[in-house]
Design an enzyme around this catalytic site. Structure first.
Site, PDB file in Angstrom:
ATOM      1  CB  THR A 146       0.520  -9.207   4.601  1.00 39.82           C
ATOM      2  OG1 THR A 146      -0.128  -8.942   5.845  1.00 39.82           O
ATOM      3  CG2 THR A 146       1.007  -7.909   3.989  1.00 39.82           C
ATOM      4  N   GLY A 152       0.757  -1.246   0.000  1.00 39.86           N
ATOM      5  CA  GLY A 152       0.000   0.000   0.000  1.00 39.86           C
ATOM      6  C   GLY A 152       0.782   1.287   0.000  1.00 39.86           C
ATOM      7  N   GLY A 153       0.552   2.088   1.061  1.00 39.31           N
ATOM      8  CA  GLY A 153       1.171   3.398   1.167  1.00 39.31           C
ATOM      9  C   GLY A 153       2.680   3.333   1.269  1.00 39.31           C
ATOM     10  CE  LYS A 184      17.633  12.097  52.792  1.00 41.36           C
ATOM     11  NZ  LYS A 184      18.058  12.748  54.066  1.00 41.36           N
ATOM     12  CG  HIS A 185      14.987   7.466  52.564  1.00 39.07           C
ATOM     13  ND1 HIS A 185      15.855   7.040  51.587  1.00 39.07           N
ATOM     14  CD2 HIS A 185      15.765   7.965  53.554  1.00 39.07           C
ATOM     15  CE1 HIS A 185      17.103   7.256  51.962  1.00 39.07           C
ATOM     16  NE2 HIS A 185      17.072   7.843  53.154  1.00 39.07           N
ATOM     17  N   GLY A 221      19.570  16.497  51.536  1.00 36.67           N
ATOM     18  CA  GLY A 221      19.617  15.451  50.507  1.00 36.67           C
ATOM     19  C   GLY A 221      18.251  14.990  50.054  1.00 36.67           C
ATOM     20  CE1 TYR A 240      22.653   2.795  43.130  1.00 36.94           C
ATOM     21  CE2 TYR A 240      24.604   3.061  41.768  1.00 36.94           C
ATOM     22  CZ  TYR A 240      23.825   3.466  42.839  1.00 36.94           C
ATOM     23  OH  TYR A 240      24.203   4.526  43.608  1.00 36.94           O
ATOM     24  CB  VAL A 277      -7.650  -9.180   3.453  1.00 36.89           C
ATOM     25  CG1 VAL A 277      -7.015 -10.485   2.994  1.00 36.89           C
ATOM     26  CG2 VAL A 277      -8.658  -9.441   4.560  1.00 36.89           C
ATOM     27  CG  ASN A 320       0.344   1.941  61.791  1.00 38.95           C
ATOM     28  OD1 ASN A 320      -0.693   1.739  61.197  1.00 38.95           O
ATOM     29  ND2 ASN A 320       0.898   1.046  62.590  1.00 38.95           N
ATOM     30  CG  ASP A 333      -1.222  -3.865  12.041  1.00 37.77           C
ATOM     31  OD1 ASP A 333      -1.617  -4.780  11.297  1.00 37.77           O
ATOM     32  OD2 ASP A 333      -0.298  -3.091  11.744  1.00 37.77           O
ATOM     33  CB  ILE A 334      -5.221  -8.199  11.807  1.00 38.38           C
ATOM     34  CG1 ILE A 334      -6.386  -7.571  12.587  1.00 38.38           C
ATOM     35  CG2 ILE A 334      -5.323  -9.726  11.787  1.00 38.38           C
ATOM     36  CD1 ILE A 334      -6.414  -7.917  14.056  1.00 38.38           C
ATOM     37  CG  HIS A 374       0.892  -1.290  53.737  1.00 40.98           C
ATOM     38  ND1 HIS A 374      -0.451  -1.496  53.520  1.00 40.98           N
ATOM     39  CD2 HIS A 374       1.040  -1.200  55.079  1.00 40.98           C
ATOM     40  CE1 HIS A 374      -1.077  -1.559  54.687  1.00 40.98           C
ATOM     41  NE2 HIS A 374      -0.205  -1.371  55.638  1.00 40.98           N
TER      42      HIS A 374
END
Length: 538
Positions: free
Chosen positions: A79, A47-48, A289-290, A319, A228, A77, A432, A137-138, A538
């Site tokens: 390919t 096609g295109g 922090k953390h 920090g 890391y 339809v 908590n 796409d199929i 948590h």
């Protein structure tokens, strides 16, 4: 029953004589096709894509010439034909496969270049249902999977970013591609079709309101490979899901060294917290922090808010991550850079503020272009051994309709404002969680303890330390209000808060001993408000 293998060894080098190109994203297509032509590779296309290649004077055969069948049904339809899939799946060194190719006039295809209908882009643009479905796409995924399965003989390319690598390998190996390279391309191809199918499944799940579908997949595209993870022995990377939520993953980094895994995790926590505060109403700053807040405050200006947030726990702020709900200005920037800070994140920054931050070359400055909506739905994922947990994002936000005064004394207007502020912050503190607030600023935060009493005591102790550092004679919690992310199971946690100087408390309620806790509040003359909403984190 599993299909058995004939164990035919894969060749190391495979010459590329014939390539099939069928792409939606035509970035780099013409230069790539021209380079293939220079290598003497026959190009077939659809096609295109075929029209675009032919328009540049590059020789190309339409796939319909190969199949002997025209494209039909608006290109749905084209390919899905043995002449294509036979050429992709044939094991060239298998005599039976070779005989079938000969008998049916099927030519081998050695290189496949495909990128898929832009389903994700069309969905994100807010297209209507039928248009989104039409962009599923199929044929593309079928060809990608066929080529990737048969990587012993076929190379599959799904990303225009890989064109240069393919051409470099062809140049190095005189028109052939090595097996290890074909393997890597196949791995990328299967990851791509997996992500594509997952995006479709995710959309259908949402459209059909399936709360817990039988199968669930998580997708993402690598955005940044990191040195890391949380610790040096852990590998890590940042993957983008395509969600357009303003935040650390979609922000523009204006300066500073590369963000680490922990930087990204903490910055996300900071920005999600500060987004709870409407910038049209107030300036707000959160210091993290953390992944836990060590100071949060509102103010007339960002400078005021920052200084008040810093006063809550100036030691822990060293920090840390600073998040702002308004454009970073010069006044605020000048104060922030006085303390060692890892990251500043804000919707935007003035040129003066950028210049101030630039003096700290390692300080990262991120701008997001907006704030995430705290009420917006989404998902959170947590891995467990053998699986993962998925839940909707905690987008619960209380308003006055949810609040219920349960004590004899109602909070004053000032106390109520601070109570609502404290509960917003508690939503973002690890359970908590206990949060003391006074005059629109946190003055003590207790996080992540096994006992709510311990969280309350830690928060009070931090308030004492902060008062001492500021030269104040009495704890900052004196005359404050306190929020708990979940109910007080016993009165002891409440008593601990009262001893710290709290005059009002906000909590979800719902404990078997609510009456006991309410009675303790009444006995000490403090106000208590129930929200009916819990914010465990948590």
């Amino acid at each position: 029953m599993a299909v058995t293998s004939k164990n035919i060894p894969a060749p190391d080098m495979r010459p590329v004589r014939r390539a099939l190109l069928s792409v939606s994203d035509k970035t780099g297509l013409i230069d790539f096709a021209r380079s293939l032509e220079k290598h003497g590779i026959e190009i077939i296309s659809t096609g295109g894509t075929a029209k675009a290649i032919a328009a540049e004077g590059i020789k190309v055969r339409d796939v319909s010439d190969i199949t002997g069948f025209p494209e039909i049904m608006d290109g749905r339809v084209k390919t899905l034909h043995p002449a294509v899939h036979g050429g992709l799946l044939a094991v060239r060194d298998d005599p039976e496969h070779a005989a079938a190719m000969e008998a049916h006039g099927i030519g081998g295809i050695d290189l496949v270049v495909i990128n898929l209908y832009p389903f994700e882009e069309v969905r994100e643009q807010g297209a209507d249902y039928s248009t989104i479905v039409e962009n599923i796409d199929i044929g593309g995924p079928a060809m990608i999977r066929a080529a990737a399965k048969n990587h012993a003989y076929v190379a599959i390319v799904t990303d225009p970013g890989d064109y240069a690598k393919v051409l470099a390998e062809l140049d190095t190996h005189q028109g052939s591609l090595p097996y290890a390279f074909r393997q890597k391309l196949a791995a990328e191809a299967f990851a791509r079709t997996s992500a594509y199918d997952t995006a479709i499944a995710k959309w259908f799940t949402r459209e059909t309101s399936l709360a817990a579908p039988a199968w669930r997949a998580v997708i993402g595209k690598l955005h940044q490979e990191m040195r890391y993870g949380e610790n040096p022995h852990q590998l890590a990377g940042l993957y983008l899901t395509g969600e357009k939520r303003p935040g650390v993953a979609t922000a523009t980094q204006l300066q500073g060294k590369q963000l680490s895994y922990n930087n990204i995790n903490d910055t996300d926590a900071a920005f999600e917290l500060v987004a709870e505060f409407d910038p049209a109403r107030t300036a707000a700053v959160a210091i993290i922090k953390h992944a836990n807040p060590c100071g949060v405050a509102e103010g007339e200006t960002l400078k005021d808010a920052y200084l008040n947030a810093l006063a809550c726990d100036p030691v822990s702020a060293f920090g840390g991550i600073v998040a702002l709900n308004r454009t970073l200005d010069a006044e605020a920037a000048e104060e922030i850079v006085k303390v060692f800070t890892e990251v500043i994140i804000a919707p935007d920054a003035t040129e003066e503020a950028k210049a101030i931050v630039a003096a700290k070359k390692n300080l990262r400055l991120l701008v997001t272009g907006g704030l995430p909506d705290p009420r917006e739905p989404g998902f959170a994922v947590k891995t467990v051994a053998g699986g993962f947990l998925m839940q909707t994002r905690d987008n619960g936000v209380i308003d006055d309709r949810h609040l219920k005064v349960v004590t004899k004394r109602a909070p004053t207007d000032k106390e109520m404002a601070d109570l609502k502020f404290a509960f917003l912050v508690a939503k973002h503190v690890k359970s908590n969680a206990i949060v003391y607030v006074k005059d629109g600023s946190t003055v003590g935060i207790g996080a992540g303890q096994m006992s709510r009493v311990d969280s309350s005591r830690i928060a009070a102790r931090k308030a004492e330390d902060a008062a001492e550092a500021a030269g104040i004679s009495e704890p900052l919690t004196k005359g404050s209000v306190v929020a708990s992310d979940a109910f007080f199971p016993f009165a002891d946690g409440l008593i601990s808060a009262i001893e710290a100087g709290a005059t009002a408390v906000i909590q979800p309620g719902g404990s078997m001993r609510d009456e006991e806790v309410i009675a303790a509040a009444d006995e000490h003359g403090i106000a208590m408000v129930f929200t009916g909403m819990r914010h465990f984190r948590h």
